[in-house]
Design an enzyme around this catalytic site. Structure first.
Site, PDB file in Angstrom:
ATOM      1  CG  PHE A   1     -32.269  15.139   9.421  1.00 29.90           C
ATOM      2  CD1 PHE A   1     -32.571  15.242  10.769  1.00 29.90           C
ATOM      3  CD2 PHE A   1     -30.970  15.458   9.022  1.00 29.90           C
ATOM      4  CE1 PHE A   1     -31.614  15.643  11.698  1.00 29.90           C
ATOM      5  CE2 PHE A   1     -30.016  15.861   9.942  1.00 29.90           C
ATOM      6  CZ  PHE A   1     -30.341  15.953  11.280  1.00 29.90           C
TER       7      PHE A   1
ATOM      8  CE  LYS B   1     -34.858  13.407  -1.718  1.00 26.21           C
ATOM      9  NZ  LYS B   1     -34.479  12.890  -0.365  1.00 26.21           N
TER      10      LYS B   1
ATOM     11  CB  CYS C   1     -29.836  25.540   9.539  1.00 27.22           C
ATOM     12  SG  CYS C   1     -31.310  26.531   9.425  1.00 27.22           S
TER      13      CYS C   1
ATOM     14  CD  GLU D   1     -24.099  22.444   9.471  1.00 26.41           C
ATOM     15  OE1 GLU D   1     -23.951  21.851   8.398  1.00 26.41           O
ATOM     16  OE2 GLU D   1     -25.107  23.125   9.745  1.00 26.41           O
TER      17      GLU D   1
END
Ligand code: NAD
Length: 497
Positions: A149, A173, A281, A382
């Protein structure tokens, strides 16, 4: 309320699935539209379309493919702000950040426009008498992409422009949390002249992903997302005989040595820690302060946080937007609670933030935790939110040991004025992407992006030269012209003469 369509065979296709999800505006907390969760039949229809298109697209000339990609580049450039607005509305990141995301995606499209150079093979003349040998790079066939996302435009652009330039057809996808931008991009590709079926989009969840992982017509899968899912994709995809690259999560450390320019380091830590609400990230989530660096650095960081404006990403004054969902907001908040309970000092507490007029938005203010220790959950896991943890260490060697002891190895940075220390860090650090006085070292489109350790499963990084290798298969040809002088049966192993 609108329900998104899939994009199959060059046109929008309404889903017949009984399952769907909500797509929120994270700044207001309101549902904006629904996204269908594809059935297995719908995934099969997309793959069938891609397989059929592959029969001709793999033979399309380099000139034809180049023209389509240049056309697409022009359209994305023209619609940069429309795409960015869509991103802000569904992801929440501030508009200028969304523009930056589209720009970095555009750079990968521009890289893919150079396909005629990228796909050149090699040739060796006269490897044996009258014999030439050469290599060709040919498409894999049908390729699937599964994306997260946090960069709904850019991360898919790390994949499909390169895959399509290499002569593959694609089934994407995208994340079910901010899916609209993908439909817009599919439309632009069609407008650029991409033939039907070369690009397909199916929206959905695990059902769609699992079908892609097992579908016999799919040759390769690119995945970007969290580490547990990346591992699952890699293991399942490779077990089913597919080529897989699966990029996972991160916990990026920024080392600050006592000799660093502390104003530069403070700017970098705040920008890289809280930009996009820490949902990157390549965000910095751990600040490793060496020696007395923390005492000089932390007041400067606190000063900068105090001046930060958190709000709706569409308002020009906002510098940081909300988190993606309420569920994610609760999860990030619980990490801060847990860190505090484990003994971390909460120097800046974003949990109390209220954004006037946006009481239902998924906002969390910047959080700064000091005295974080390696055994704490906030250090090990994380968090993926606006939470910066400070770990104090006495020496450079301790800083390195800390990074090497962490399971992730996506990005890292060092801030110092000592060239020797920077050179040593770049040489010995076990991390895939390294910044020297640069906090977010995302490689340019003509390099390749990828972490080490549990931040990437597979051998090849994404986009750039590795992307071309991933989306093509190598073929070597050995040919003999003119007609050989010698004829006759030879049972010995062929030798060069
Ligand atoms: P995610 O792993 O939850 O989802 C990624 C994709 O996998 C989505 O399309 C989702 O629908 C699908 N998915 C989710 N659960 C699944 C399951 N059980 N089975 C099959 N498919 C499933 O990740 P996210 O929350 O969308 O994105 C954030 C994560 O992505 C963070 O961990 C972040 O570090 C990582 N990320 C990594 C990079 C990188 O380059 N290494 C880049 C961006 C994001």
């Amino acid at each position: 309320m609108e329900t998104l369509t899939h994009w199959i065979d060059g046109r929008p296709v309404a889903s017949k699935s009984e399952r769907a999800g909500d797509v929120y505006n994270p700044a207001t907390g309101e549902v904006q539209r629904h996204v269908p969760y594809a059935t297995v039949d719908e995934v099969d229809a997309a793959v069938a379309s891609a397989a059929k298109a592959s029969e001709s697209w793999r033979h399309a000339s380099l000139a034809t493919r180049t023209r389509v990609l240049f056309g697409y580049r022009e359209l994305v450039n023209r619609h940069k702000d429309d795409l960015a607005r869509l991103l802000t509305l569904e992801h929440g990141k501030v508009f200028s950040d969304a523009q930056g995301e589209v720009q970095r995606g555009l750079e990968v499209i521009e890289f893919a426009c150079g396909l005629s150079s990228l796909l050149k093979g090699e040739i060796s003349e006269n490897v044996s008498t009258d014999v030439d040998s050469y290599s060709l790079r040919q498409p894999v066939g049908v390729v699937a992409g599964i994306t997260p996302f946090n960069f709904p435009a850019m991360v898919p652009m790390w994949m499909y422009p390169v895959a399509i330039a290499c002569g593959n057809t694609f089934v994407l996808k995208p994340s079910e949390r901010d899916p609209s931008v993908t439909n817009f991009c599919a439309e632009l590709l069609a407008k650029a002249g991409l033939p039907e079926g070369v690009m397909n989009v199916v929206h959905g969840d695990k059902v769609a992903v699992d079908r892609l992982l097992e579908h016999p017509a799919i040759g390769a899968i690119s995945f970007v997302g969290s580490t547990p899912i990346a591992r699952y994709i890699y293991e399942t995809g490779t077990k089913n005989g597919k080529r897989v690259q699966a990029l996972g999560g991160a916990k990026n450390h920024m080392v600050v040595l006592p000799d660093a320019d502390m104003d530069l380091a403070a700017d970098a830590a705040v920008g890289a820690g809280y930009g996009s609400a820490g949902e990157r990230c390549m965000a910095i989530s751990v600040l490793v302060a060496v020696g007395n660096a923390a005492d000089k650095l932390l007041p400067k960081i606190k000063e900068r946080i105090a001046a930060m404006k958190v709000g709706n990403g569409l308002e020009a004054s906002s510098q940081m937007g909300p988190l993606i969902t309420r569920q994610h907001l609760d999860k990030v908040t619980s990490y801060v609670n847990q860190g505090e309970a484990e003994g971390a000092k909460v120097l800046v507490d974003g949990r109390k933030l209220k954004v006037p007029g946006h009481e239902k938005g998924f906002f969390l203010g910047p959080c700064l935790l000091d005295d974080v220790r390696p055994e704490m959950v906030v250090y090990r896991e994380e968090i993926f939110g606006p939470v910066l943890s400070v770990v104090r260490v006495a020496t450079y060697a301790e800083a390195i040991a800390l990074i090497h002891g962490h399971p992730y190895g996506n990005g890292t940075a060092i801030f110092t004025n000592d060239g020797g220390a920077a050179r040593k860090f770049q040489h010995e650090i076990q991390v895939g992407m390294v910044g020297i006085n640069v906090p977010i070292p995302v490689p340019m489109s003509y390099y390749s992006f990828g972490g080490w350790k549990q931040s990437l499963f597979g051998d090849l990084h994404i986009y750039g030269p590795d992307g071309v290798r991933f989306y093509t298969r190598n073929k070597v040809v050995i040919g003999r012209w003119p007609d050989p002088q010698f004829r006759g049966v030879e049972l010995g192993f062929p030798q060069n003469s």
